[in-house]
Write a protein that holds these residues in place. Structure first.
Motif, short mmCIF file in Angstrom:
data_model
loop_
_atom_site.label_atom_id
_atom_site.label_comp_id
_atom_site.label_asym_id
_atom_site.label_seq_id
_atom_site.Cartn_x
_atom_site.Cartn_y
_atom_site.Cartn_z
N LYS A 4 0.84 -1.20 0.00
CA LYS A 4 0.00 0.00 0.00
C LYS A 4 0.87 1.25 0.00
O LYS A 4 0.48 2.30 -0.47
N GLU A 5 2.05 1.10 0.59
CA GLU A 5 2.94 2.27 0.67
C GLU A 5 3.72 2.46 -0.62
O GLU A 5 4.37 3.50 -0.80
N GLY A 6 3.69 1.46 -1.47
CA GLY A 6 4.31 1.58 -2.79
C GLY A 6 5.83 1.66 -2.80
O GLY A 6 6.43 2.02 -3.79
N LYS A 7 6.48 1.33 -1.68
CA LYS A 7 7.93 1.47 -1.66
C LYS A 7 8.59 0.10 -1.58
O LYS A 7 7.96 -0.89 -1.24
N PHE A 8 9.88 0.09 -1.89
CA PHE A 8 10.70 -1.08 -1.60
C PHE A 8 11.05 -1.05 -0.12
O PHE A 8 11.46 -0.01 0.39
N GLN A 9 10.87 -2.15 0.57
CA GLN A 9 11.16 -2.15 2.01
C GLN A 9 11.97 -3.36 2.40
O GLN A 9 11.88 -4.41 1.75
N PRO A 10 12.76 -3.22 3.48
CA PRO A 10 13.45 -4.41 3.99
C PRO A 10 12.44 -5.35 4.62
O PRO A 10 11.38 -4.93 5.09
N LEU A 11 12.77 -6.62 4.63
CA LEU A 11 11.80 -7.63 5.05
C LEU A 11 11.36 -7.46 6.50
O LEU A 11 10.20 -7.67 6.84
#
Lengths: 300, 257
Positions: free
Chosen positions: B105-112
């Motif tokens: 939903k935040e549309g970003k790449f994130q760390p696991l």
């Protein structure tokens, strides 16, 4: 009478017989068929045949075999002893049908009622005599039900033999009286020496006559009800008397194959498959799980 | 195997009966070798029980077989309820997907470790301990590496491709095991006199899609349906005429044993 086989396993049926006298294999013989213990709610039912050559019927009559019901227990045993002593012309065979066999036959999913069980047993014994080499030419059978149909059926099974089925045959024909005595002695002995499989405490062996209208028997039944397992196997569960007591004194049982109206709160399975409103999740599991009675564990 | 679980509510240990794969025998003997944890059910979003093999880091889902009026005799005790639990291996990617989709939903790449954060079901972090995690994630995410740290973003396209593989694998298994997939609802124990012996391919795909839907969020299920080009359900086969159970049956089954 050696009933040790029955004492070892009294859940099925057991056959006893005398050796076939030599003369019975040669001369034309007459066979009498009778039973004992049909009416009681306790203990086994015994079917017996007795046979001797036509030419020796007078000798059989001389033994004073009469309607077994008019004889005392000791008189019956004495007469049986005499028959066995003079065994060179009289033979017998009997089938002991345990109360368990009677109950399971009558209560089976495919009903096997007492009349059919009785007729088949009688037929089996007559056939047994034939198989053992007895030269059977006449058969006399005591009957409880309608003699005409019974006679017709038996005659069909044994076309070469003259079959007579009559009420109170045990009072009319000495071979039938003799069979009646065999049956009664066997039944009395089986009941007296009954081995209770159930480990009962305070077993009271004073159960009266075992007939359903005997007050002593009724009291005995009430005293020996087990709320979950019912009665000892000595009792015929298929008897109305026994069932009435179970209905009153034993635990209620819900049977899995009761009609759907009996089961409360069972949703219709179709309700899982139609879109009821706009449900997203939670929803019922997939058909694969439903068909197998599986659901997700949500807690332990 | 039967194991005592003390619910700590003073009623005494309730015993549970489980059917698990044989290779879990060793782990079951070790203290904390097998752990029951409550994790999120990826379809409903609610909690469900899962089994973790801490030794080999495997995930199992727990299904229970429940029917009325059952009890277990376990040694000298009686356990009412008579539930039978099954622990079957489950692809942990289904659970990870739940978090990845949510985080998307935040549309970003994130760390696991930022993605798999669950206040309701904190045991979710156990998923991060699974071996071969990166390889798994490859099927359903786009990946970026910055300063030796990996960042993930949910990819619907890759996920649908992965799910299609699952569908094919499952269909093969259903066929091999002769599972009935027709649109007629019938009990496993029912043998139809007019058995339709050839279940159509369409039935298999639809059935498999339905099965997998139990493990993914609804939106993804709808997308998968379009991706597989599932046709609208055809007119269902008429049900066989119902048998009227005669009333007299009631009288016979009431008493006696």
């Amino acid at each position: 009478m050696d009933l040790s086989e029955l004492e070892r396993d009294n859940t099925g049926r057991c056959r006893l017989s005398s050796p076939v006298p030599a003369v019975c294999g040669k001369e034309p013989c007459v066979v009498g068929v009778d039973e004992a213990g049909r009416g009681p709610v306790l203990g086994p039912m015994v079917y017996a045949i007795c046979y001797c050559p036509l030419s020796r019927l007078a000798d059989l009559e001389a033994l004073k075999v009469a309607d077994s019901k008019t004889l005392s227990e000791s008189e019956r045993e004495r007469l049986l002893g005499k028959m066995q002593e003079d065994g060179n012309f009289v033979g017998w065979a009997l089938d002991v049908l345990s109360p368990n066999l009677i109950s399971t036959s009558m209560l089976g999913r495919v009903k096997y009622n007492l009349n059919s069980l009785s007729h088949d047993t009688a037929t089996g014994l007559i056939q047994y005599a034939l198989d053992q080499g007895v030269n059977v030419t006449q058969v006399f059978v005591d009957t409880v039900g309608m003699p005409e149909t019974y006679q017709k059926r038996l005659q069909q099974s044994f076309p070469g033999i003259e079959v007579t089925v009559k009420a109170k045959a045990d009072a009319l024909y000495p071979v039938v009286s003799a069979a009646s005595i065999c049956a009664k002695v066997a039944r009395d002995q089986a009941v007296k020496n009954w081995q209770f499989v159930e480990k009962l405490q305070d077993l009271d062996t004073d159960y009266g006559s075992g007939y359903p209208n005997d007050p002593k028997t009724k009291v005995w039944l009430k005293e020996h009800v087990e709320p979950v397992f019912g009665f000892p196997q000595f009792v015929r569960f298929s008897w109305r008397t026994a069932q009435t007591i179970l209905e009153k004194e034993a635990k209620d049982v819900i049977w899995e194959d009761s009609a759907p109206e009996d089961q409360e709160g069972l949703g219709k399975i179709t309700s899982y498959f139609f879109n009821e409103g706009s449900r997203v999740c939670p929803r019922a599991s997939h058909q694969y799980f439903l068909e197998r009675g599986l659901e997700s564990a949500t807690s332990l | 195997m039967a194991a005592g679980v003390d619910c700590g509510d003073g009623v005494g240990a309730r015993q549970h009966v489980f059917l698990v794969p044989g290779y879990l025998k060793d782990a079951s003997k070790m203290k904390s070798g097998l752990m029951f944890v409550k994790l999120v059910n990826p379809c409903s979003g609610e909690g469900a029980i899962y089994l973790f093999n801490m030794c080999l880091q495997q995930l199992f889902e727990v299904k229970l077989f429940k029917e009325k009026h059952h009890s277990w005799f376990i040694n000298q005790s009686v356990q009412s309820g008579g539930l039978l639990h099954f622990a079957t291996p489950m692809d942990p990617l289904f659970l990870l997907l739940h978090y990845l989709i949510k985080a998307d939903k935040e549309g970003k790449f994130q760390p696991l470790d930022q993605v798999v954060v669950d206040n309701v079901f904190p045991n979710g972090i156990l998923l991060l301990k699974l071996p071969g995690l990166e390889k798994l994630l490859h099927h359903v995410t786009e990946e970026r590496e910055i300063d030796n740290k990996k960042y993930y973003k949910y990819s619907k396209e890759k996920t649908l491709k992965w799910l299609e593989k699952k569908v094919n694998q499952t269909m093969a298994a259903l066929k091999t095991n002769g599972v009935n997939v027709s649109t007629r609802v019938q009990s496993i124990a029912f043998f139809s006199g007019d058995r339709v012996s050839t279940d159509k391919e369409e039935d298999y795909i639809r059935y498999t899609h339905g099965l997998i839907t139990d493990y993914i969020p609804k939106e993804l299920s709808d997308d998968l349906s379009k991706y597989l080009r599932l046709p609208e359900p055809s007119a269902s086969l008429p049900n066989p005429p119902s048998k009227k159970i005669k009333k007299r049956k009631k009288r016979l089954s009431v008493s006696g044993l």
